[in-house]
Structures are given as structure tokens and as C-alpha cells.
Design a protein around this motif. Structure first.
Motif, PDB file in Angstrom:
ATOM      1  N   LEU A 293       7.352  -3.429   0.464  1.00  0.00           N
ATOM      2  CA  LEU A 293       6.402  -4.535   0.387  1.00  0.00           C
ATOM      3  C   LEU A 293       6.871  -5.545  -0.653  1.00  0.00           C
ATOM      4  O   LEU A 293       7.806  -5.287  -1.401  1.00  0.00           O
ATOM      5  CB  LEU A 293       5.010  -4.013   0.031  1.00  0.00           C
ATOM      6  CG  LEU A 293       4.443  -2.917   0.934  1.00  0.00           C
ATOM      7  CD1 LEU A 293       3.093  -2.450   0.407  1.00  0.00           C
ATOM      8  CD2 LEU A 293       4.311  -3.412   2.376  1.00  0.00           C
ATOM      9  N   SER A 294       6.185  -6.662  -0.727  1.00  0.00           N
ATOM     10  CA  SER A 294       6.556  -7.672  -1.721  1.00  0.00           C
ATOM     11  C   SER A 294       5.358  -8.542  -2.067  1.00  0.00           C
ATOM     12  O   SER A 294       4.329  -8.523  -1.380  1.00  0.00           O
ATOM     13  CB  SER A 294       7.691  -8.560  -1.187  1.00  0.00           C
ATOM     14  OG  SER A 294       7.271  -9.252  -0.010  1.00  0.00           O
ATOM     15  N   GLY A 295       5.493  -9.271  -3.153  1.00  0.00           N
ATOM     16  CA  GLY A 295       4.492 -10.257  -3.523  1.00  0.00           C
ATOM     17  C   GLY A 295       3.118  -9.691  -3.821  1.00  0.00           C
ATOM     18  O   GLY A 295       2.957  -8.598  -4.373  1.00  0.00           O
ATOM     19  N   LYS A 296       2.101 -10.431  -3.412  1.00  0.00           N
ATOM     20  CA  LYS A 296       0.725 -10.073  -3.717  1.00  0.00           C
ATOM     21  C   LYS A 296       0.292  -8.797  -3.004  1.00  0.00           C
ATOM     22  O   LYS A 296      -0.480  -8.003  -3.553  1.00  0.00           O
ATOM     23  CB  LYS A 296      -0.205 -11.228  -3.338  1.00  0.00           C
ATOM     24  CG  LYS A 296       0.091 -12.526  -4.061  1.00  0.00           C
ATOM     25  CD  LYS A 296      -0.665 -13.690  -3.452  1.00  0.00           C
ATOM     26  CE  LYS A 296      -0.238 -15.005  -4.057  1.00  0.00           C
ATOM     27  NZ  LYS A 296      -0.900 -16.158  -3.386  1.00  0.00           N
ATOM     28  N   LEU A 297       0.785  -8.596  -1.779  1.00  0.00           N
ATOM     29  CA  LEU A 297       0.437  -7.376  -1.056  1.00  0.00           C
ATOM     30  C   LEU A 297       0.966  -6.151  -1.784  1.00  0.00           C
ATOM     31  O   LEU A 297       0.276  -5.140  -1.926  1.00  0.00           O
ATOM     32  CB  LEU A 297       0.992  -7.422   0.365  1.00  0.00           C
ATOM     33  CG  LEU A 297       0.742  -6.164   1.212  1.00  0.00           C
ATOM     34  CD1 LEU A 297      -0.752  -5.920   1.397  1.00  0.00           C
ATOM     35  CD2 LEU A 297       1.443  -6.269   2.566  1.00  0.00           C
ATOM     36  N   GLU A 298       2.200  -6.229  -2.257  1.00  0.00           N
ATOM     37  CA  GLU A 298       2.781  -5.121  -3.019  1.00  0.00           C
ATOM     38  C   GLU A 298       1.927  -4.814  -4.249  1.00  0.00           C
ATOM     39  O   GLU A 298       1.607  -3.657  -4.533  1.00  0.00           O
ATOM     40  CB  GLU A 298       4.197  -5.462  -3.455  1.00  0.00           C
ATOM     41  CG  GLU A 298       4.847  -4.388  -4.317  1.00  0.00           C
ATOM     42  CD  GLU A 298       6.153  -4.844  -4.943  1.00  0.00           C
ATOM     43  OE1 GLU A 298       6.737  -4.061  -5.731  1.00  0.00           O
ATOM     44  OE2 GLU A 298       6.582  -5.979  -4.664  1.00  0.00           O
TER      45      GLU A 298
END
Length: 285
Positions: free
Chosen positions: A69-74
Motif C-alpha cells: 500500500l502507499s500514501g494515506k491508505l497505507e
């Protein structure tokens, strides 16, 4: 009341772990599967999934999620996967900004380390000595001797500190709170002021600062108003309150701002990040 929706008929943690592993295969990650599983499992179920995933694949699920995952979701998913104590540690670490990291960390370590003095006895001479030492460490010199502030604020009892403040004012003509605000900054300042307020009236401090549904709804509103969104605060509140009292928070939000929390989050977020947060919030009403 929790807003988490758990399916009435659950698959086993082992089957969930297998599905998650499958979502990681191939090019990219099937985030829909990740959200569909993890956003609808309670803390115990999430812990069991992590155990079975490690047992079957010799791999830490959170580390794999971090790589997929990456960013805000991560950020949101990883905070959700922690137990309450782990979440607190993450939130505390993230709250220590680079500028005030060193002094705030020295302060925190000193405050939680034994020995603690919680006695009610107060030595007048020691109170005066501490008031003098704080004056020399702050107002009297150029720059601030942070170690002296840490030593006195962390090694003295609440009863002792409650006396230091008025004695300081009497001896040096300035309130200790004003001195702390003038001589320190950031999280270090906030920590010292918190210790001082707790020493004066701990019951009042915790009653005022306890996150209740009405105050939490305001925190959420503030995180989403104006230009841009404070996603760190938004995630922290939603993730930490989903399994506790999010239904009450949603009701207070609607009552106070004439708009559902679900609609507010929908308008201020996007993509899979939005999907995950809305899954935790559950039904609109």
C-alpha cells in the motif's frame, strides 16, 4: 457504540490470511480485497489473521501491507492493524515533530521512568530551591537549560509542583506558566504545561481533556474545514474510535454541523483511502 460492521458469518482467520496473500500476488495489490477483509474485522480477529499469516508465510502481515500500500491508505490501514497500545505508540511518535523531538523525548522518558514521588509532603526549602533553579535555568540566562526543567518537572511530586508555581511567582514576579511558554516551544512546551496543569488539579485537567463524542466531533470538523485536510488527525480519530463510540460521535457531528460525518469524509477524501474510512464509519446514520 461501535460503528464497525462485522459479517454475521465470518470466514476463518486462516482463510482471510490466504485471501490477503492472494491479493498481494501479481502486478500491484488488490486493495478492494484488503479493505473488504480488514475493514470488517474486529481487533481480536485482526490479531488472529496476523498470527495465521505469519505462521503460513513466515512474513509479518503489517510489513507486507506497508510494501503493498502507499500514501494515506497505507497510513490508515497500518494504524488500524495495531492493538490500542501500539496505536498510542505510533500516534505519540508521529506527534513528536523534528523541531522539538529531542527535548520532548527526554521529557517523556524522564516522566515515565521510576522512581516516582507521589507523596503529599512538601518541603518548603526544596520548593524555594526549585523556584530559584528554574529561574536560573530560564529567565535569568540567555537560552534555556532544558535539563533543569525536565529534572524538576519529572522528579517532583504533583503536590510539590503545585507549590512551586505560586512560590516562583512570589519570588520572581512572573507566573511559571508564562515562563514555560516564553522559554520553550512545541511539544516540549506542551508537555511541561500538561505536567503543571495536572499538578494543580488533575481531576479538572482530565475531565476537560477527555475525548467525548461532542469534543471529538469538533476535532473531526476542524480536520476537514478550510483548504486541505488534516489526514493524520482524521485517520487517528476514526481508527481509534471506530470500535468504541463512533456511532455517538456520528450523531453528535450531524447534530452540531447539520451534515453527516459520512458525507463530510466523502467530500474531503478520495479513492481507496475514502473507501476504507467510510467502511470503518459504517452506515451514514
Amino acid at each position: 457504540m461501535s460503528s464497525l460492521i462485522v459479517p454475521p458469518i465470518l470466514t476463518s482467520p486462516r482463510d482471510d490470511a490466504i485471501k490477503l496473500h492472494g491479493a498481494f500476488k501479481g502486478w500491484g495489490c488488490d486493495t478492494a480485497v484488503v479493505i473488504d477483509i480488514l475493514a470488517h474485522r474486529d481487533a481480536i480477529q485482526r490479531a488472529l489473521i496476523q498470527q495465521d499469516y505469519r505462521a503460513m508465510y513466515s512474513e509479518d502481515l503489517c510489513k507486507r501491507l506497508s510494501s503493498e500500500l502507499s500514501g494515506k491508505l497505507e497510513m490508515a490501514v497500518l494504524l488500524w492493524m495495531h492493538d490500542p497500545a501500539g496505536r498510542d505508540a505510533v500516534v505519540m511518535r508521529n506527534s513528536l515533530t523534528t523541531g522539538s523531538l529531542k527535548a520532548a523525548t527526554e521529557l517523556l522518558l524522564a516522566y515515565v521512568s521510576p522512581p516516582w514521588n507521589e507523596g503529599l509532603e512538601v518541603d518548603r526549602q526544596m520548593v524555594e530551591n526549585d523556584a530559584k533553579a528554574l529561574y536560573k535555568a530560564g529567565e535569568k540566562r540567555l537560552g534555556t537549560d532544558e535539563r533543569t526543567f525536565i529534572r524538576i518537572f519529572c522528579e517532583r511530586s504533583r503536590a510539590h509542583l503545585a507549590y512551586v508555581a505560586p512560590v516562583y511567582h512570589s519570588m520572581h514576579g512572573n507566573s511559571l506558566k508564562k515562563v514555560v511558554k516564553k522559554e520553550t516551544s512545541g511539544n516540549f512546551e506542551y508537555g511541561l504545561l500538561t505536567i503543571l496543569k495536572c499538578s494543580e488539579n488533575p481531576a479538572k485537567y482530565f475531565a476537560k481533556n477527555d475525548e467525548k463524542p461532542d469534543s471529538t466531533s469538533q476535532v473531526l470538523h476542524n480536520a476537514m474545514k478550510g483548504l486541505g485536510t488534516d489526514d493524520t488527525t482524521l485517520v487517528r480519530v476514526i481508527v481509534t474510535r471506530t470500535e468504541i463510540d463512533m456511532q455517538y460521535i456520528k450523531a453528535e457531528y450531524s447534530k452540531k454541523y447539520k451534515k453527516t460525518l459520512t458525507d463530510a469524509v466523502h467530500s474531503e477524501t478520495s479513492g481507496n483511502y475514502r473507501t476504507f474510512l467510510l467502511s470503518l464509519l459504517g452506515p451514514k446514520y
